[in-house]
Design a protein around this motif. Structure first.
Motif, PDB file in Angstrom:
ATOM      1  N   PRO A  36       8.226 -23.717 -37.141  1.00  0.00           N
ATOM      2  CA  PRO A  36       9.105 -24.104 -38.258  1.00  0.00           C
ATOM      3  C   PRO A  36       8.720 -25.441 -38.893  1.00  0.00           C
ATOM      4  O   PRO A  36       8.761 -25.591 -40.118  1.00  0.00           O
ATOM      5  CB  PRO A  36      10.490 -24.175 -37.603  1.00  0.00           C
ATOM      6  CG  PRO A  36      10.396 -23.232 -36.449  1.00  0.00           C
ATOM      7  CD  PRO A  36       8.997 -23.347 -35.940  1.00  0.00           C
ATOM      8  N   GLY A  37       8.331 -26.410 -38.067  1.00  0.00           N
ATOM      9  CA  GLY A  37       7.917 -27.706 -38.602  1.00  0.00           C
ATOM     10  C   GLY A  37       6.654 -27.614 -39.417  1.00  0.00           C
ATOM     11  O   GLY A  37       6.516 -28.260 -40.464  1.00  0.00           O
ATOM     12  N   HIS A  38       5.704 -26.797 -38.948  1.00  0.00           N
ATOM     13  CA  HIS A  38       4.456 -26.624 -39.689  1.00  0.00           C
ATOM     14  C   HIS A  38       4.690 -25.908 -41.020  1.00  0.00           C
ATOM     15  O   HIS A  38       4.042 -26.225 -42.026  1.00  0.00           O
ATOM     16  CB  HIS A  38       3.450 -25.835 -38.847  1.00  0.00           C
ATOM     17  CG  HIS A  38       2.814 -26.650 -37.772  1.00  0.00           C
ATOM     18  ND1 HIS A  38       2.103 -26.091 -36.734  1.00  0.00           N
ATOM     19  CD2 HIS A  38       2.763 -28.003 -37.589  1.00  0.00           C
ATOM     20  CE1 HIS A  38       1.645 -27.054 -35.949  1.00  0.00           C
ATOM     21  NE2 HIS A  38       2.031 -28.220 -36.438  1.00  0.00           N
ATOM     22  N   VAL A  39       5.611 -24.939 -41.032  1.00  0.00           N
ATOM     23  CA  VAL A  39       5.927 -24.241 -42.283  1.00  0.00           C
ATOM     24  C   VAL A  39       6.466 -25.236 -43.315  1.00  0.00           C
ATOM     25  O   VAL A  39       6.052 -25.237 -44.480  1.00  0.00           O
ATOM     26  CB  VAL A  39       6.954 -23.107 -42.046  1.00  0.00           C
ATOM     27  CG1 VAL A  39       7.489 -22.581 -43.374  1.00  0.00           C
ATOM     28  CG2 VAL A  39       6.321 -21.976 -41.260  1.00  0.00           C
ATOM     29  N   ALA A  40       7.387 -26.100 -42.875  1.00  0.00           N
ATOM     30  CA  ALA A  40       7.970 -27.081 -43.799  1.00  0.00           C
ATOM     31  C   ALA A  40       6.913 -28.047 -44.317  1.00  0.00           C
ATOM     32  O   ALA A  40       6.836 -28.314 -45.527  1.00  0.00           O
ATOM     33  CB  ALA A  40       9.092 -27.849 -43.099  1.00  0.00           C
ATOM     34  N   LEU A  41       6.079 -28.577 -43.423  1.00  0.00           N
ATOM     35  CA  LEU A  41       5.077 -29.560 -43.849  1.00  0.00           C
ATOM     36  C   LEU A  41       4.024 -28.930 -44.741  1.00  0.00           C
ATOM     37  O   LEU A  41       3.696 -29.486 -45.807  1.00  0.00           O
ATOM     38  CB  LEU A  41       4.414 -30.194 -42.627  1.00  0.00           C
ATOM     39  CG  LEU A  41       3.269 -31.176 -42.934  1.00  0.00           C
ATOM     40  CD1 LEU A  41       3.722 -32.279 -43.867  1.00  0.00           C
ATOM     41  CD2 LEU A  41       2.688 -31.745 -41.646  1.00  0.00           C
ATOM     42  N   LEU A  42       3.479 -27.794 -44.351  1.00  0.00           N
ATOM     43  CA  LEU A  42       2.431 -27.162 -45.156  1.00  0.00           C
ATOM     44  C   LEU A  42       2.968 -26.782 -46.531  1.00  0.00           C
ATOM     45  O   LEU A  42       2.286 -26.964 -47.553  1.00  0.00           O
ATOM     46  CB  LEU A  42       1.892 -25.927 -44.435  1.00  0.00           C
ATOM     47  CG  LEU A  42       0.751 -25.183 -45.127  1.00  0.00           C
ATOM     48  CD1 LEU A  42      -0.420 -26.115 -45.405  1.00  0.00           C
ATOM     49  CD2 LEU A  42       0.304 -23.983 -44.288  1.00  0.00           C
TER      50      LEU A  42
END
Length: 293
Positions: A36-42
């Motif tokens: 979830p964190g990677h989805v938000a950042l990317l």
């Protein structure tokens, strides 16, 4: 300033609805390969690069030094907390249910106005809030079943609360900056905050299938950048109260996309609960429109 034709405005609004309806779909597709964190950042790294190009081409104003802390607060609620909560919560609910729960933000705006801003809230609005919260429970019941509700899915409601706080603060600063300037600084600052999720992202991008990376590219450009710019254009030519009515079409369109692109089965209770939530939100908006508050 030339007034655009009704057809042009309708097409722009339709584009915004389609972009924001795709958002929960894109998140679910991204979660197949990313945390979830990677989805938000990317998502917001892509949006930031896109917005940088737009800002260089069109030019934006500089923020006032005294406004910088509040712009950071806006970015925290509008980008960091909202999208972090949304992504973590969407691991435990369907995209269709997520699209409905995320639209419950006006219900929490009433609660924030009463408890935090000490505003008077009419009996009508309290009734709308109670009805809307009932609709939320129906959506959750229809999506997961009473016995199978995962509390982590309720993080989507935290995202809605965060969005309400963002709008409560944003209305005090919107008149100082153009929509493009506000969008750029909010996206850039929010992206910097999301960089806490940077470890492991390059490797995740390299390992993800091209289809999931394409879904993330679409998520970063359209719902996270173009839709905000297009919405700012609409609000220049249409009253907020009239334009916001179009937002009620987002959950039905999102449900159709979820059924088509994700193969989700949309439970009847989710549709019923979604109708209750949207009806309560619309009722709040109608009272504001006719009473002027």
């Amino acid at each position: 300033m030339n007034t655009p034709s009704r057809l042009k405005l309708t097409l722009v609004i339709a584009g915004v609805i389609l972009c924001w309806a795709y958002s929960p779909i894109g998140v679910h597709l991204g979660l197949r390969s990313y945390s979830p964190g990677h989805v938000a950042l990317l998502r917001f790294l892509i949006a930031s690069l896109f917005m940088t190009g737009v800002a260089l081409a069109m030019g934006i104003g500089r923020p006032r030094l005294g406004d910088v802390p509040w712009l950071l607060v806006l970015s925290f609620f509008g980008v960091f907390l909202h999208h972090s909560s949304l992504n973590y919560g969407q691991q435990f609910v369907t995209a269709a249910a997520s699209s409905v729960l995320a639209q419950s933000a006006p219900l929490f705006s009433v609660l924030i106005a009463f408890f935090c801003l000490k505003e008077r809230v009419s009996f009508w609005r309290w009734s709308c809030v109670l009805l809307g919260l009932l609709g939320v429970m129906v959506v959750i019941w229809g999506d997961q079943g009473v016995g199978d509700i995962d509390p982590r899915g309720l993080l989507i409601l935290l995202a809605a609360v965060s969005w309400s706080l963002y709008f409560a603060i944003q209305k005090h600063y919107a008149h100082r900056y153009s929509p493009l300037t506000m969008a750029c600084y909010m996206v850039w600052a929010g992206t910097l905050m999301l960089c806490v999720n940077l470890p492991g992202l390059p490797a995740a991008v390299a390992q993800a299938p091209w289809a999931d990376n394409l879904a993330m590219l679409v998520l970063g450009i359209f719902p996270s950048a173009l839709a905000y710019l297009a919405w700012g254009y609409v609000l220049k030519h249409v009253e907020v109260s009239r334009a916001s009515v179009a937002m009620y079409l987002i959950p039905p369109v999102a449900m159709a996309l979820a059924a088509t692109l994700l193969g989700e089965h949309i439970a009847l209770q989710v549709v019923l609960g979604g109708g209750i939530v949207l009806a309560s939100v619309a009722a709040i908006s109608l009272e504001r429109r006719y009473t002027g508050c």
